[in-house]
Design a protein around this motif. Structure first.
Motif, short mmCIF file in Angstrom:
data_model
loop_
_atom_site.label_atom_id
_atom_site.label_comp_id
_atom_site.label_asym_id
_atom_site.label_seq_id
_atom_site.Cartn_x
_atom_site.Cartn_y
_atom_site.Cartn_z
N GLY A 64 33.35 24.47 60.82
CA GLY A 64 32.68 25.76 60.97
C GLY A 64 33.33 26.84 60.13
N GLY A 65 34.67 26.85 60.07
CA GLY A 65 35.38 27.85 59.28
C GLY A 65 35.09 27.74 57.79
N LEU A 66 35.05 26.51 57.30
CA LEU A 66 34.74 26.31 55.88
C LEU A 66 33.33 26.79 55.55
CD1 LEU A 66 36.32 22.77 55.30
CD2 LEU A 66 37.11 24.96 54.34
N SER A 67 32.38 26.48 56.45
CA SER A 67 31.00 26.92 56.21
C SER A 67 30.85 28.42 56.34
CB SER A 67 30.04 26.21 57.18
OG SER A 67 29.82 24.88 56.77
N ALA A 68 31.72 29.05 57.15
CA ALA A 68 31.68 30.50 57.24
C ALA A 68 32.19 31.15 55.95
CB ALA A 68 32.51 30.97 58.43
N THR A 79 24.67 20.89 50.21
CA THR A 79 24.04 21.45 49.01
C THR A 79 22.87 22.35 49.38
OG1 THR A 79 24.69 19.51 47.72
CG2 THR A 79 22.91 20.87 46.84
N TYR A 80 22.03 21.87 50.29
CA TYR A 80 20.88 22.68 50.72
C TYR A 80 21.35 23.98 51.38
CZ TYR A 80 17.64 18.79 49.92
OH TYR A 80 16.88 17.81 49.35
N ALA A 81 22.37 23.89 52.22
CA ALA A 81 22.88 25.08 52.91
C ALA A 81 23.38 26.11 51.90
CB ALA A 81 23.98 24.70 53.89
N PHE A 82 24.12 25.64 50.90
CA PHE A 82 24.66 26.56 49.89
C PHE A 82 23.55 27.20 49.07
CE2 PHE A 82 26.11 27.37 45.54
CZ PHE A 82 27.14 28.26 45.79
N LEU A 83 22.61 26.39 48.58
CA LEU A 83 21.55 26.90 47.71
C LEU A 83 20.65 27.89 48.44
CD1 LEU A 83 20.53 23.70 45.71
CD2 LEU A 83 21.84 25.67 44.89
N LEU A 84 20.20 27.52 49.65
CA LEU A 84 19.27 28.38 50.38
C LEU A 84 19.91 29.72 50.76
CD1 LEU A 84 17.50 25.73 52.65
CD2 LEU A 84 16.47 27.04 50.78
N VAL A 109 26.67 27.47 59.68
CA VAL A 109 27.94 27.37 60.42
C VAL A 109 27.75 26.50 61.67
CG1 VAL A 109 29.70 28.65 61.70
CG2 VAL A 109 28.76 29.58 59.57
N TYR A 110 26.67 26.78 62.40
CA TYR A 110 26.39 26.00 63.62
C TYR A 110 26.19 24.52 63.28
CZ TYR A 110 23.77 24.00 67.50
OH TYR A 110 23.35 23.18 68.52
N LEU A 111 25.46 24.25 62.20
CA LEU A 111 25.18 22.87 61.80
C LEU A 111 26.48 22.12 61.50
CD1 LEU A 111 22.97 20.78 61.10
CD2 LEU A 111 23.05 21.64 58.76
N ALA A 112 27.40 22.78 60.83
CA ALA A 112 28.67 22.13 60.49
C ALA A 112 29.46 21.77 61.75
CB ALA A 112 29.49 23.03 59.58
N VAL A 113 29.53 22.72 62.69
CA VAL A 113 30.27 22.47 63.94
C VAL A 113 29.62 21.35 64.74
CG1 VAL A 113 30.97 23.47 66.15
CG2 VAL A 113 31.17 24.83 64.05
N ASN A 114 28.31 21.45 64.91
CA ASN A 114 27.59 20.45 65.70
C ASN A 114 27.66 19.06 65.05
OD1 ASN A 114 25.82 19.86 67.97
ND2 ASN A 114 24.22 19.52 66.44
N SER A 115 27.56 19.01 63.73
CA SER A 115 27.62 17.73 63.02
C SER A 115 29.00 17.08 63.18
CB SER A 115 27.31 17.94 61.53
OG SER A 115 25.98 18.35 61.35
N ALA A 116 30.05 17.90 63.23
CA ALA A 116 31.39 17.36 63.42
C ALA A 116 31.51 16.68 64.79
CB ALA A 116 32.43 18.46 63.28
N TYR A 117 30.99 17.35 65.82
CA TYR A 117 31.03 16.75 67.15
C TYR A 117 30.23 15.46 67.18
CZ TYR A 117 33.25 20.73 69.50
OH TYR A 117 34.15 21.69 69.93
#
Length: 271
Positions: free
Chosen positions: A168-172, A189-194, A229-237
């Motif tokens: 989550g921190g990295l995505s923030a 990639t999609y998250a960064f571009l959009l 950010v939420y997607l990164a945290v949730n995906s990790a879990y």
């Protein structure tokens, strides 16, 4: 005429109703067991349970009580009720501690409990299954498989977990970076571009004197940023949970620790 007809029916009921319990009491223990086995073979698992429990009720001292109790547990498992199977076996083991068959099927019932739930919700049941398997007498014909499973479970290293906080921190800091950390490169990639496109569009709109469009694009961009950010945290879990589930499944497959009611020759189960 109607009253006399009703009287005759009441008389018949009074005469024949007591015969049910008498017939059940005189039915032999092997008859109850064989009938339960027949129902189990016909996949009528809950009727089979009724027959096996009748055997225990009418013939509590019979040598058929133990196999009937095991078949009751197997019927619950086959009927999709592993919790009831586990309780049946717990009750049996309270009277007959260290019974190897009871311990093996208790372990299988524990492994099947909450089987479709996330691993985090199943972890306690899995550990209880390992505990039950670990008590099986090594001389039992099927002990090798369950004891090898226990050994593998303890010796196989657990998957290295990914940190939800770090993801989550990295995505923030950089949209999509948390997904890259998790190895989900397309998602990152999609998250960064959009997120970047909406941010650039909002800035350009403000520069061109169109604050309404700029505010709209900025709002949508913030939604994508928060979602990233939420997607990164949730995906990790989820990734950590899936890794644990995959480890358990691989070890179960290695030893064939599955309960299949009517296994086919060469199938994945030994039970």
């Amino acid at each position: 005429m109607g009253l006399g007809f009703m009287h005759r029916w009441w008389l018949l009921l009074c005469l024949f109703f007591p015969l049910g319990p008498v017939w059940a009491e005189t039915k032999g223990d092997k008859e109850w067991f064989d009938y339960g086995q027949y129902l189990y073979g016909q996949k009528e698992y809950f009727r089979a349970i009724s027959s096996f429990k009748s055997l225990e009720y009418w013939h509590p001292q019979s040598a058929w009580v133990k196999p009937a109790r095991l078949m009751t547990a197997k019927s619950y498992l086959a009927g999709g009720e592993p919790e009831a199977a586990a309780q049946t076996l717990e009750d049996w083991l309270a009277l007959h501690p260290k019974d190897p068959d009871g311990l093996i099927y208790l372990g299988l019932a524990r492994l099947n409990t909450l089987e479709s739930a996330p691993y985090g919700l199943r972890e306690q049941e899995v550990e209880r299954a390992v505990e039950a398997f670990g008590q099986v007498d090594p001389s039992h014909p099927q002990a090798k498989y369950v004891l090898d499973f226990v050994s593998d479970w303890k010796q196989t290293p657990k998957p290295e977990p990914k940190s939800p906080g770090l993801a989550g921190g990295l995505s923030a800091l950089v949209p999509g970076a948390g997904s890259f950390y998790l190895g989900r490169y397309r998602e990152g990639t999609y998250a960064f571009l959009l997120t970047t496109l909406f941010a650039l569009g909002a800035r350009e709109s403000y520069n061109q004197g169109n604050p309404e469009l700029g505010s709209l694009l900025a709002g949508v961009g913030l939604c994508f940023y928060g979602g990233n950010v939420y997607l990164a945290v949730n995906s990790a879990y989820k990734q950590n949970d899936q890794a644990q589930s995959d480890r358990l499944m691989a070890l179960r497959r290695k030893q064939g620790l599955f309960f299949i009611p009517h296994p086919v020759e060469g199938g994945p189960s030994r039970f």
